[in-house]
Every structure is written in C-alpha cells, then in structure tokens.
Motif scaffolding. Structure first.
Motif, mmCIF file in Angstrom:
data_model
loop_
_atom_site.group_PDB
_atom_site.id
_atom_site.type_symbol
_atom_site.label_atom_id
_atom_site.label_comp_id
_atom_site.label_asym_id
_atom_site.label_seq_id
_atom_site.Cartn_x
_atom_site.Cartn_y
_atom_site.Cartn_z
ATOM 1 N N GLU A 1 0.824 -1.210 0.000
ATOM 2 C CA GLU A 1 0.000 0.000 0.000
ATOM 3 C C GLU A 1 0.862 1.265 0.000
ATOM 4 O O GLU A 1 0.475 2.288 -0.563
ATOM 5 C CB GLU A 1 -0.935 -0.008 1.215
ATOM 6 C CG GLU A 1 -2.115 0.902 1.060
ATOM 7 C CD GLU A 1 -3.196 0.646 2.109
ATOM 8 O OE1 GLU A 1 -3.981 1.563 2.343
ATOM 9 O OE2 GLU A 1 -3.236 -0.465 2.685
ATOM 10 N N ALA A 2 2.046 1.167 0.593
ATOM 11 C CA ALA A 2 2.929 2.338 0.687
ATOM 12 C C ALA A 2 3.537 2.725 -0.655
ATOM 13 O O ALA A 2 3.913 3.880 -0.857
ATOM 14 C CB ALA A 2 4.046 2.051 1.693
ATOM 15 N N ILE A 3 3.633 1.766 -1.582
ATOM 16 C CA ILE A 3 4.274 2.068 -2.869
ATOM 17 C C ILE A 3 3.283 2.172 -4.031
ATOM 18 O O ILE A 3 3.634 2.665 -5.100
ATOM 19 C CB ILE A 3 5.369 1.038 -3.221
ATOM 20 C CG1 ILE A 3 4.769 -0.362 -3.407
ATOM 21 C CG2 ILE A 3 6.467 1.030 -2.177
ATOM 22 C CD1 ILE A 3 5.712 -1.330 -4.105
ATOM 23 N N LEU A 4 2.045 1.711 -3.822
ATOM 24 C CA LEU A 4 1.046 1.777 -4.896
ATOM 25 C C LEU A 4 0.567 3.209 -5.114
ATOM 26 O O LEU A 4 0.533 4.023 -4.190
ATOM 27 C CB LEU A 4 -0.173 0.914 -4.549
ATOM 28 C CG LEU A 4 -0.057 -0.602 -4.664
ATOM 29 C CD1 LEU A 4 -1.347 -1.242 -4.159
ATOM 30 C CD2 LEU A 4 0.222 -1.027 -6.098
ATOM 31 N N ALA A 5 0.153 3.508 -6.344
ATOM 32 C CA ALA A 5 -0.549 4.768 -6.593
ATOM 33 C C ALA A 5 -1.856 4.751 -5.812
ATOM 34 O O ALA A 5 -2.493 3.691 -5.680
ATOM 35 C CB ALA A 5 -0.838 4.919 -8.085
ATOM 36 N N PRO A 6 -2.293 5.897 -5.260
ATOM 37 C CA PRO A 6 -3.546 5.917 -4.490
ATOM 38 C C PRO A 6 -4.775 5.611 -5.341
ATOM 39 O O PRO A 6 -5.855 5.389 -4.799
ATOM 40 C CB PRO A 6 -3.597 7.357 -3.943
ATOM 41 C CG PRO A 6 -2.712 8.152 -4.841
ATOM 42 C CD PRO A 6 -1.642 7.219 -5.307
ATOM 43 N N THR A 7 -4.600 5.569 -6.657
ATOM 44 C CA THR A 7 -5.702 5.272 -7.578
ATOM 45 C C THR A 7 -5.771 3.789 -7.943
ATOM 46 O O THR A 7 -6.629 3.384 -8.734
ATOM 47 C CB THR A 7 -5.516 6.087 -8.867
ATOM 48 O OG1 THR A 7 -4.143 5.936 -9.316
ATOM 49 C CG2 THR A 7 -5.788 7.565 -8.636
ATOM 50 N N ASP A 8 -4.868 2.968 -7.412
ATOM 51 C CA ASP A 8 -4.834 1.548 -7.774
ATOM 52 C C ASP A 8 -6.100 0.844 -7.301
ATOM 53 O O ASP A 8 -6.559 1.050 -6.172
ATOM 54 C CB ASP A 8 -3.595 0.879 -7.153
ATOM 55 C CG ASP A 8 -3.316 -0.484 -7.755
ATOM 56 O OD1 ASP A 8 -4.028 -1.455 -7.395
ATOM 57 O OD2 ASP A 8 -2.407 -0.595 -8.592
ATOM 58 N N ASP B 1 8.501 5.490 -11.781
ATOM 59 C CA ASP B 1 9.312 6.405 -10.962
ATOM 60 C C ASP B 1 8.624 6.675 -9.619
ATOM 61 O O ASP B 1 9.232 7.187 -8.683
ATOM 62 C CB ASP B 1 9.526 7.741 -11.696
ATOM 63 C CG ASP B 1 10.327 7.571 -12.971
ATOM 64 O OD1 ASP B 1 11.050 6.565 -13.075
ATOM 65 O OD2 ASP B 1 10.215 8.426 -13.869
ATOM 66 N N ARG B 2 7.324 6.385 -9.577
ATOM 67 C CA ARG B 2 6.499 6.425 -8.354
ATOM 68 C C ARG B 2 6.374 7.821 -7.741
ATOM 69 O O ARG B 2 6.405 7.986 -6.524
ATOM 70 C CB ARG B 2 6.998 5.420 -7.311
ATOM 71 C CG ARG B 2 7.031 4.002 -7.864
ATOM 72 C CD ARG B 2 6.921 2.920 -6.838
ATOM 73 N NE ARG B 2 6.823 1.616 -7.485
ATOM 74 C CZ ARG B 2 5.707 1.080 -7.965
ATOM 75 N NH1 ARG B 2 4.564 1.732 -7.853
ATOM 76 N NH2 ARG B 2 5.711 -0.089 -8.556
ATOM 77 N N ASN B 3 6.227 8.817 -8.598
ATOM 78 C CA ASN B 3 5.876 10.150 -8.112
ATOM 79 C C ASN B 3 4.359 10.305 -8.249
ATOM 80 O O ASN B 3 3.846 10.651 -9.312
ATOM 81 C CB ASN B 3 6.602 11.222 -8.928
ATOM 82 C CG ASN B 3 6.210 12.628 -8.491
ATOM 83 O OD1 ASN B 3 5.571 12.812 -7.449
ATOM 84 N ND2 ASN B 3 6.559 13.612 -9.289
ATOM 85 N N PHE B 4 3.648 10.031 -7.173
ATOM 86 C CA PHE B 4 2.181 9.999 -7.209
ATOM 87 C C PHE B 4 1.550 11.216 -6.524
ATOM 88 O O PHE B 4 0.379 11.193 -6.147
ATOM 89 C CB PHE B 4 1.671 8.710 -6.545
ATOM 90 C CG PHE B 4 2.181 7.445 -7.202
ATOM 91 C CD1 PHE B 4 2.249 7.354 -8.588
ATOM 92 C CD2 PHE B 4 2.595 6.362 -6.443
ATOM 93 C CE1 PHE B 4 2.706 6.194 -9.207
ATOM 94 C CE2 PHE B 4 3.060 5.195 -7.048
ATOM 95 C CZ PHE B 4 3.114 5.115 -8.431
#
Length: 399
Positions: A313-320, A389-392
């Motif tokens: 959950e810490a690395i997923l996009a909040p829209t996943d 790149d995980r800039n969400f």
C-alpha cells in the motif's frame, strides 16, 4: 433486431459483478506470457506469428465461464502488476469515462517486448443477451526482431442475462498483422450455430505478404490451439467428408426456437478438438483451481490480482484498484457495504464531473495520452512513461 439500449451508462446491481475491476481483467492477457517469450526466441518469422496467434487466443481464454461483470473503472483509476518471476511489468489507466476507455502498457523486464493498447468495450443489450464488442487496437512489439503485430479481440456475448443459466461465447474475425514482414494471421472465432457444433471453435490460417497460405490453425479458445500445413489439412478434411462424418441434418422442431423462448439453452459442449495427425501444439489452457466455481470461475492468475501484500500500500498509486473499497468489501463477503461503497464512489465521480464542468476544467490523464498508433495510423492511447518512478503526488482523489 436493434439493441434495446447501450449499456455503458446503466448502473448495474452489485450481484452481477465479480470482485475485480475491468483494468484487472485486462491484466489477465498476461497469464500466458510464456508465448510472448517463445515468439521472442524464434528465429523463423512463421514460428513467431504462430506464437503471437496463440497468445492472442490465450488472452481471451480466461473469460470462459466468467459470467460475472467486472466493475467499471472510475475515471483516473489505475492498476499495476510487476511479476519478476514471469519477467514483465504492467500499468493501466481508465482514460475516459464516457465513452469508457481503458489504456494499458506492459514491458518485458529484459527489454525484449512491449505490449500496449486501448480498449473501448461497446456493450449492447439484445433482450436475452449482452454483447461486448471490444473496440480498440492491441499492439505487440518484439524489440529484438524489430517487429510489431496488431489485432483487435473478438466479440463476447453473454446469454440469458434475464432468465436461465448464463453462458458465454466469443465470435468474429481476428486479423493479426505483422507490420514488418507483411505476414497476416486470420482467425475465425465461430458462433456456436444451430446445433452448438461450432461452440468455442477457432479456425484460421497464416499467409505471407503475397497471400500464400503458410499454415492452418485450429482448436478451441477454451482449450487448445494446433497448427498444421495447408496440404495436410485439406487432405484430412476431404477424407473426413468422404467417410460420411459430415451428414447434413434437418433441424427438428424442438431445435428451431422462437424469439419468445424464455432462455437460450447452452449447447452441449462437443467432443474435444479433433487432432489432425502431424499437427503442432501451439497452446493449451491452464487448469483452474479446484474451487474455481466457488470463486467466480477465476483462474489461478486472476485469483492473485487483488492481493494486497504487506508494504504494498505504501508504494502503490492511491488510484490503484486494489485500494477500491467496493471491490475489497465484495471480495471479503461484505455485500451490503460493497453496494453502498459502489454507490458512494459513483456519486463522488458524478459530483467531480459536475464541478469540472462548472469551473470549465478539462480532465487530464496521468499516465497515457491520446495519439496515433504508429503501425495502424488509427487513434490510440499511448503510454507517457514515468509511472514506475512512483511520483504519485498529483494523483486524483477518486476513492
């Protein structure tokens, strides 16, 4: 007969759903990724096309007996999947709500392929059945061979949506084009027909740029796919007819059904694919888990798609869509909560759309942009890059 109503704007009760988003359903294309790896490894372009054709058929095989409707993705919803064991990563985004368009992009971790496309499933309700015509182009690029293949999936039809046992068939012509060599594979997904003899059957051929047939492909999209050379195939078919196996039968009164029948009976599944001696196996479907019928007929691959492992959950996009509360509650068996959450999310989406209209603000997609498919010249949604790149920080709040 004209369709009664176009379904993309109808809110369906949650009992018709399965606990996956349509973005996750698209990800199931990757279940048989070994066929892409096989295509990458072949030196012969004919063998590469055979492997790509098998992959195109395998990509729709997970729909067999999957009569639950996946959740419509919310605008801006995403889904990512990285499988280091299978050698790929995948990202998809709902780029449009009306019409509903889902864009996806996948790449080999060894930089050997790119697989991408956008799908606009046009749904039509015909009274007793729902037909999904999957508009949009699918593209597979084999980077080592500098080749690109494009195709569109067959039409999917679910019967007896009002009364009777639900059953599913796929039909239509699928044309796979190798834009580098000019080779083409034409696959006919056959409708079941009057006696159900053609149920699930796929037949077709691969031809070169001069239209010379190089091989014949046959099988079932629910089972397996074989190929043989055209001469062997024609000889086998002539002998089969000579042996009287193809008698012409007159339809009896109980087979000819009127338009007013309560349900379209599912044809009995015919004997397994008849093997033509000398044929080469291209693909066989994976066995499903023993308790699959109690889990929406999910494959082993599909069962894993909503897993939310520790730390993920810490690395997923909040829209996943793993974070989507209606799907999560449905998976956990909380149907009432899931139904209320589904209504809340849909209302939140409507309110956000009205707010944008009032402020005259256009929606901007995050990971894909509208452009032109470089091989077909048709409109397509192309990956903009940067997701991993995980800039969400600028992702929308959709849940």
């Amino acid at each position: 007969m004209m369709p009664l109503r176009e379904l993309s704007k109808i809110t369906m009760p949650i009992v018709f759903n399965e606990p996956l988003s349509f973005l996750q359903r698209i990800t199931e294309y990757m279940e048989h990724i070994y066929l892409i790896n096989k295509a990458c490894s072949h030196a012969d372009p004919l063998e590469r096309m055979q492997a790509v054709a098998a992959f195109a058929v395998s990509a729709v095989a997970s729909q067999w007996e999957r009569t639950g409707k996946p959740f419509n993705p919310l605008l801006g919803e995403t889904y990512e999947l990285t499988r280091e064991d299978l050698g790929f990563r995948f990202i998809s985004e709902q780029v449009s709500h009306h019409p509903p368009i889902s864009a996806f992009y996948s790449e080999g971790l060894n930089k050997d392929f790119i697989f991408h496309g956008s799908i606009y499933p046009k749904l039509k309700f015909w009274g007793k059945s729902i037909e999904a015509e999957p508009r949009g182009t699918i593209t597979l690029e084999l980077l080592k061979h500098n080749e690109a293949y494009t195709w569109t999936n067959p039409t999917c039809c679910v019967h007896n949506v009002i009364i009777g046992k639900l059953w599913l068939e796929q039909y239509g012509m699928v044309e796979i084009v190798n834009h580098s060599t000019g080779d083409k594979c034409v696959l006919n997904f056959k409708p079941c027909g009057l006696f159900g003899k053609e149920l699930h059957r796929v037949e077709g051929y691969i031809q070169d740029k001069n239209r010379k047939k190089l091989c014949i492909i046959y099988g079932k999209w629910t089972e397996c796919l074989w190929c043989t050379d055209p001469t062997t195939y024609e000889t086998y078919k002539k002998n089969e007819k000579r042996g009287g196996e193809q008698k012409k039968l007159k339809p009896s009164e109980d087979v000819i059904k009127s338009e007013n029948d309560e349900a379209d009976d599912m044809p009995e599944v015919q004997d397994t694919v008849q093997f033509i001696p000398g044929s080469k196996l291209l693909w066989r479907i994976n066995c499903r888990p023993p308790n699959s019928s109690q889990m929406y007929n999910f494959t082993s691959f599909a069962v894993s798609l909503n897993e939310l492992e520790k730390g993920m959950e810490a690395i997923l996009a909040p829209t996943d869509c793993r974070l989507r509360p209606d799907i999560r509650n449905m998976e956990n068996g909380n149907m009432d909560v899931a139904s209320k959450e589904k209504e809340r999310l849909e209302e939140k989406q409507r309110a956000a759309r009205k707010e944008r209209a009032k402020d005259e603000v256009e929606w901007h997609t995050r990971w894909f942009h509208q452009g032109t498919n470089p091989y077909t010249g048709t409109s397509d949604w192309l990956y903009s890059g940067g997701y991993f790149d995980r800039n969400f920080s600028d992702c929308p709040d959709i849940y």
